[in-house]
Write a protein that holds these residues in place. Structure first.
Motif, PDB file in Angstrom:
ATOM      1  N   SER A  97      19.258  10.829  34.618  1.00  0.00           N
ATOM      2  CA  SER A  97      20.142   9.693  34.356  1.00  0.00           C
ATOM      3  C   SER A  97      19.416   8.392  34.687  1.00  0.00           C
ATOM      4  O   SER A  97      19.606   7.817  35.760  1.00  0.00           O
ATOM      5  CB  SER A  97      21.407   9.854  35.209  1.00  0.00           C
ATOM      6  OG  SER A  97      22.334   8.857  34.904  1.00  0.00           O
ATOM      7  N   ALA A  98      18.593   7.937  33.746  1.00  0.00           N
ATOM      8  CA  ALA A  98      17.813   6.713  33.990  1.00  0.00           C
ATOM      9  C   ALA A  98      18.524   5.465  33.473  1.00  0.00           C
ATOM     10  O   ALA A  98      18.048   4.354  33.684  1.00  0.00           O
ATOM     11  CB  ALA A  98      16.441   6.850  33.329  1.00  0.00           C
ATOM     12  N   ALA A  99      19.654   5.637  32.802  1.00  0.00           N
ATOM     13  CA  ALA A  99      20.352   4.475  32.232  1.00  0.00           C
ATOM     14  C   ALA A  99      20.920   3.586  33.323  1.00  0.00           C
ATOM     15  O   ALA A  99      21.339   4.066  34.381  1.00  0.00           O
ATOM     16  CB  ALA A  99      21.483   4.942  31.316  1.00  0.00           C
ATOM     17  N   ALA A 102      26.664  -0.008  32.943  1.00  0.00           N
ATOM     18  CA  ALA A 102      27.459  -1.130  33.463  1.00  0.00           C
ATOM     19  C   ALA A 102      28.555  -0.575  34.363  1.00  0.00           C
ATOM     20  O   ALA A 102      29.239   0.385  34.005  1.00  0.00           O
ATOM     21  CB  ALA A 102      28.087  -1.912  32.312  1.00  0.00           C
ATOM     22  N   ASP A 103      28.702  -1.150  35.549  1.00  0.00           N
ATOM     23  CA  ASP A 103      29.704  -0.640  36.489  1.00  0.00           C
ATOM     24  C   ASP A 103      31.122  -0.982  36.044  1.00  0.00           C
ATOM     25  O   ASP A 103      32.061  -0.268  36.361  1.00  0.00           O
ATOM     26  CB  ASP A 103      29.434  -1.202  37.883  1.00  0.00           C
ATOM     27  CG  ASP A 103      28.169  -0.602  38.486  1.00  0.00           C
ATOM     28  OD1 ASP A 103      27.993   0.629  38.366  1.00  0.00           O
ATOM     29  OD2 ASP A 103      27.347  -1.350  39.044  1.00  0.00           O
ATOM     30  N   TRP A 104      31.258  -2.092  35.316  1.00  0.00           N
ATOM     31  CA  TRP A 104      32.591  -2.517  34.881  1.00  0.00           C
ATOM     32  C   TRP A 104      32.581  -2.857  33.398  1.00  0.00           C
ATOM     33  O   TRP A 104      31.542  -3.190  32.834  1.00  0.00           O
ATOM     34  CB  TRP A 104      33.022  -3.767  35.651  1.00  0.00           C
ATOM     35  CG  TRP A 104      32.945  -3.585  37.139  1.00  0.00           C
ATOM     36  CD1 TRP A 104      33.857  -2.951  37.936  1.00  0.00           C
ATOM     37  CD2 TRP A 104      31.903  -4.031  38.017  1.00  0.00           C
ATOM     38  NE1 TRP A 104      33.440  -2.976  39.246  1.00  0.00           N
ATOM     39  CE2 TRP A 104      32.243  -3.637  39.326  1.00  0.00           C
ATOM     40  CE3 TRP A 104      30.707  -4.719  37.829  1.00  0.00           C
ATOM     41  CZ2 TRP A 104      31.441  -3.896  40.436  1.00  0.00           C
ATOM     42  CZ3 TRP A 104      29.896  -5.001  38.936  1.00  0.00           C
ATOM     43  CH2 TRP A 104      30.273  -4.582  40.217  1.00  0.00           C
ATOM     44  N   PRO A 131      33.589   4.945  34.304  1.00  0.00           N
ATOM     45  CA  PRO A 131      33.439   6.241  34.983  1.00  0.00           C
ATOM     46  C   PRO A 131      31.997   6.440  35.422  1.00  0.00           C
ATOM     47  O   PRO A 131      31.071   5.904  34.799  1.00  0.00           O
ATOM     48  CB  PRO A 131      33.804   7.257  33.884  1.00  0.00           C
ATOM     49  CG  PRO A 131      33.597   6.534  32.595  1.00  0.00           C
ATOM     50  CD  PRO A 131      33.865   5.087  32.875  1.00  0.00           C
ATOM     51  N   ASP A 132      31.804   7.198  36.494  1.00  0.00           N
ATOM     52  CA  ASP A 132      30.456   7.534  36.953  1.00  0.00           C
ATOM     53  C   ASP A 132      29.986   8.749  36.143  1.00  0.00           C
ATOM     54  O   ASP A 132      30.392   9.880  36.404  1.00  0.00           O
ATOM     55  CB  ASP A 132      30.471   7.832  38.452  1.00  0.00           C
ATOM     56  CG  ASP A 132      29.068   7.925  39.019  1.00  0.00           C
ATOM     57  OD1 ASP A 132      28.178   8.495  38.350  1.00  0.00           O
ATOM     58  OD2 ASP A 132      28.848   7.425  40.135  1.00  0.00           O
ATOM     59  N   ILE A 133      29.151   8.489  35.166  1.00  0.00           N
ATOM     60  CA  ILE A 133      28.731   9.544  34.223  1.00  0.00           C
ATOM     61  C   ILE A 133      27.943  10.628  34.948  1.00  0.00           C
ATOM     62  O   ILE A 133      28.202  11.823  34.807  1.00  0.00           O
ATOM     63  CB  ILE A 133      27.860   8.936  33.094  1.00  0.00           C
ATOM     64  CG1 ILE A 133      28.600   7.794  32.391  1.00  0.00           C
ATOM     65  CG2 ILE A 133      27.455  10.025  32.099  1.00  0.00           C
ATOM     66  CD1 ILE A 133      27.737   7.025  31.396  1.00  0.00           C
ATOM     67  N   LEU A 134      26.967  10.193  35.755  1.00  0.00           N
ATOM     68  CA  LEU A 134      26.112  11.153  36.461  1.00  0.00           C
ATOM     69  C   LEU A 134      26.924  12.017  37.423  1.00  0.00           C
ATOM     70  O   LEU A 134      26.785  13.247  37.424  1.00  0.00           O
ATOM     71  CB  LEU A 134      25.012  10.400  37.217  1.00  0.00           C
ATOM     72  CG  LEU A 134      24.138  11.250  38.150  1.00  0.00           C
ATOM     73  CD1 LEU A 134      23.401  12.330  37.382  1.00  0.00           C
ATOM     74  CD2 LEU A 134      23.164  10.370  38.932  1.00  0.00           C
ATOM     75  N   ALA A 154      18.285   5.064  41.330  1.00  0.00           N
ATOM     76  CA  ALA A 154      19.028   4.097  42.130  1.00  0.00           C
ATOM     77  C   ALA A 154      18.405   2.724  41.973  1.00  0.00           C
ATOM     78  O   ALA A 154      17.193   2.566  42.127  1.00  0.00           O
ATOM     79  CB  ALA A 154      19.006   4.499  43.601  1.00  0.00           C
ATOM     80  N   ALA A 155      19.226   1.781  41.621  1.00  0.00           N
ATOM     81  CA  ALA A 155      18.784   0.388  41.590  1.00  0.00           C
ATOM     82  C   ALA A 155      19.356  -0.273  42.832  1.00  0.00           C
ATOM     83  O   ALA A 155      20.569  -0.355  42.981  1.00  0.00           O
ATOM     84  CB  ALA A 155      19.313  -0.291  40.327  1.00  0.00           C
ATOM     85  N   GLU A 156      18.491  -0.678  43.734  1.00  0.00           N
ATOM     86  CA  GLU A 156      18.945  -1.312  44.980  1.00  0.00           C
ATOM     87  C   GLU A 156      18.190  -2.614  45.166  1.00  0.00           C
ATOM     88  O   GLU A 156      17.046  -2.741  44.732  1.00  0.00           O
ATOM     89  CB  GLU A 156      18.665  -0.413  46.196  1.00  0.00           C
ATOM     90  CG  GLU A 156      19.196   1.004  46.099  1.00  0.00           C
ATOM     91  CD  GLU A 156      20.712   1.078  46.100  1.00  0.00           C
ATOM     92  OE1 GLU A 156      21.361   0.078  46.454  1.00  0.00           O
ATOM     93  OE2 GLU A 156      21.234   2.143  45.741  1.00  0.00           O
ATOM     94  N   SER A 157      18.799  -3.556  45.848  1.00  0.00           N
ATOM     95  CA  SER A 157      18.079  -4.801  46.133  1.00  0.00           C
ATOM     96  C   SER A 157      17.669  -4.869  47.599  1.00  0.00           C
ATOM     97  O   SER A 157      16.938  -5.755  48.001  1.00  0.00           O
ATOM     98  CB  SER A 157      18.944  -6.005  45.755  1.00  0.00           C
ATOM     99  OG  SER A 157      20.147  -5.961  46.479  1.00  0.00           O
TER     100      SER A 157
HETATM  101  N1  CTP Z   1      25.419   5.925  36.897  1.00  0.00           N
HETATM  102  C1  CTP Z   1      26.261   6.562  36.003  1.00  0.00           C
HETATM  103  N2  CTP Z   1      27.461   6.009  35.667  1.00  0.00           N
HETATM  104  C2  CTP Z   1      27.852   4.843  36.220  1.00  0.00           C
HETATM  105  C3  CTP Z   1      26.998   4.178  37.136  1.00  0.00           C
HETATM  106  C4  CTP Z   1      25.778   4.742  37.458  1.00  0.00           C
HETATM  107  O1  CTP Z   1      25.902   7.639  35.501  1.00  0.00           O
HETATM  108  N3  CTP Z   1      29.012   4.341  35.888  1.00  0.00           N
HETATM  109  C5  CTP Z   1      24.143   6.575  37.265  1.00  0.00           C
HETATM  110  C6  CTP Z   1      22.873   5.811  36.911  1.00  0.00           C
HETATM  111  O2  CTP Z   1      22.370   6.226  35.651  1.00  0.00           O
HETATM  112  C7  CTP Z   1      21.922   6.206  38.031  1.00  0.00           C
HETATM  113  C8  CTP Z   1      22.858   6.463  39.213  1.00  0.00           C
HETATM  114  O3  CTP Z   1      24.152   6.696  38.662  1.00  0.00           O
HETATM  115  O4  CTP Z   1      21.254   7.417  37.773  1.00  0.00           O
HETATM  116  C9  CTP Z   1      22.923   5.339  40.216  1.00  0.00           C
HETATM  117  O5  CTP Z   1      23.245   4.125  39.583  1.00  0.00           O
HETATM  118  P1  CTP Z   1      23.412   2.822  40.479  1.00  0.00           P
HETATM  119  O6  CTP Z   1      23.855   1.694  39.615  1.00  0.00           O
HETATM  120  O7  CTP Z   1      22.174   2.645  41.325  1.00  0.00           O
HETATM  121  O8  CTP Z   1      24.572   3.270  41.493  1.00  0.00           O
HETATM  122  P2  CTP Z   1      26.136   3.090  41.481  1.00  0.00           P
HETATM  123  O9  CTP Z   1      26.722   4.414  41.817  1.00  0.00           O
HETATM  124  O10 CTP Z   1      26.613   2.444  40.236  1.00  0.00           O
HETATM  125  O11 CTP Z   1      26.405   2.130  42.725  1.00  0.00           O
HETATM  126  P3  CTP Z   1      26.024   0.558  42.903  1.00  0.00           P
HETATM  127  O12 CTP Z   1      25.611  -0.017  41.573  1.00  0.00           O
HETATM  128  O13 CTP Z   1      27.249  -0.055  43.468  1.00  0.00           O
HETATM  129  O14 CTP Z   1      24.874   0.560  43.908  1.00  0.00           O
END
Ligand code: CTP
Ligand code: CA
Length: 228
Positions: A97-99, A102-104, A131-134, A154-157
């Protein structure tokens, strides 16, 4: 050029990869997206193909050529991506899951272009969480029964290691890959931090294709042995 000399560590595997950003429409001409270029996901697709896997790439809107020998499905929104991945994961043995999903998304996309009304008033946007696809796929029957090996990114700052380990557990994945920032978006180089149950491992700064090949080898090493 296909690397004939590369070890076929993923021979017989069906690898599903998500890559790029998603695009969440506000109206027919505007939307919400992010800076993911898709380069890392596309490099992993190429590396997995070189390693002998059957590879399907589910890509958000990016302008990258499809790696040779890789199947590609283009999607736009997170919901669109989820629907496609949920179906394809039924036949995959590895999901990466490299995508940058968008969280919202806007609660409702306007059917027509939102116009200025001349008063200087700005539109108010309401959002809902995607939804959290992964997490959905990683806690599904196939993953729980060891038929599907799931890898998250994981994308972290800040505080990458602590966040990455917490995220790995929260998502229920055996392997999570952290981008060692600060500005990996769109770059050709990156450095990665791999976290699993055993601990962590650095993949030092290198071109994304080199890292992708190393990551593929690390995934192959962690896959459950085939059942006799
Ligand atoms: N991901 C996903 N579906 C979402 C959000 C994230 O499948 N709605 C997956 C991304 O492809 C990645 C992993 O979850 O492999 C982590 O994504 P990331 O954005 O770092 O984490 P979040 O769970 O969204 O938390 P946050 O952005 O608040 O750190
Ligand atoms: Ca996120």
């Amino acid at each position: 050029m296909v690397r004939f000399f590369s070890p076929k560590v993923l021979e017989g595997q069906h690898v599903l990869i998500s890559a790029g950003p998603t695009y969440e429409a506000i109206d027919p001409v505007r939307g919400l997206t992010n800076l993911s270029s898709g380069k890392m996901g596309f490099a992993i697709a190429r590396a997995a193909h070189e390693a002998g896997a059957h590879v399907t790439l589910v890509a958000g809107p990016v302008s990258l050529p499809t790696p040779r020998g890789v199947g590609r499905i283009n999607v736009r929104s997170a919901l669109n991506m989820q629907k496609t991945l949920n179906v394809l994961s039924q036949n995959a043995t590895v999901f990466i899951s490299a995508a940058a999903v968008a969280d919202w998304r806007p609660m409702q996309a306007a059917e027509q272009k939102i116009k200025k009304d001349g008063s200087g008033q700005v539109p108010t946007l309401s959002f809902v969480e995607n939804p959290d696809i992964l997490a959905g796929i990683a806690t599904g029957v196939r993953a729980l029964n060891n038929h599907l090996f799931c890898v998250g990114f994981a994308a972290e700052s800040e505080d990458l290691l602590a966040h990455a380990q917490a995220k790995r557990k929260r998502k229920g994945v055996p392997l999570l890959v952290g981008n060692i920032g600060p500005d990996t978006f769109g770059q050709d180089d990156n450095a990665l931090l791999l976290v699993d149950e055993q601990g962590e491992m650095d993949l030092p700064r290198a071109p994304k294709l080199t890292l992708a090949r190393q990551l593929v080898a690390e995934i192959a090493r962690r896959m459950p042995a085939p059942k006799p």
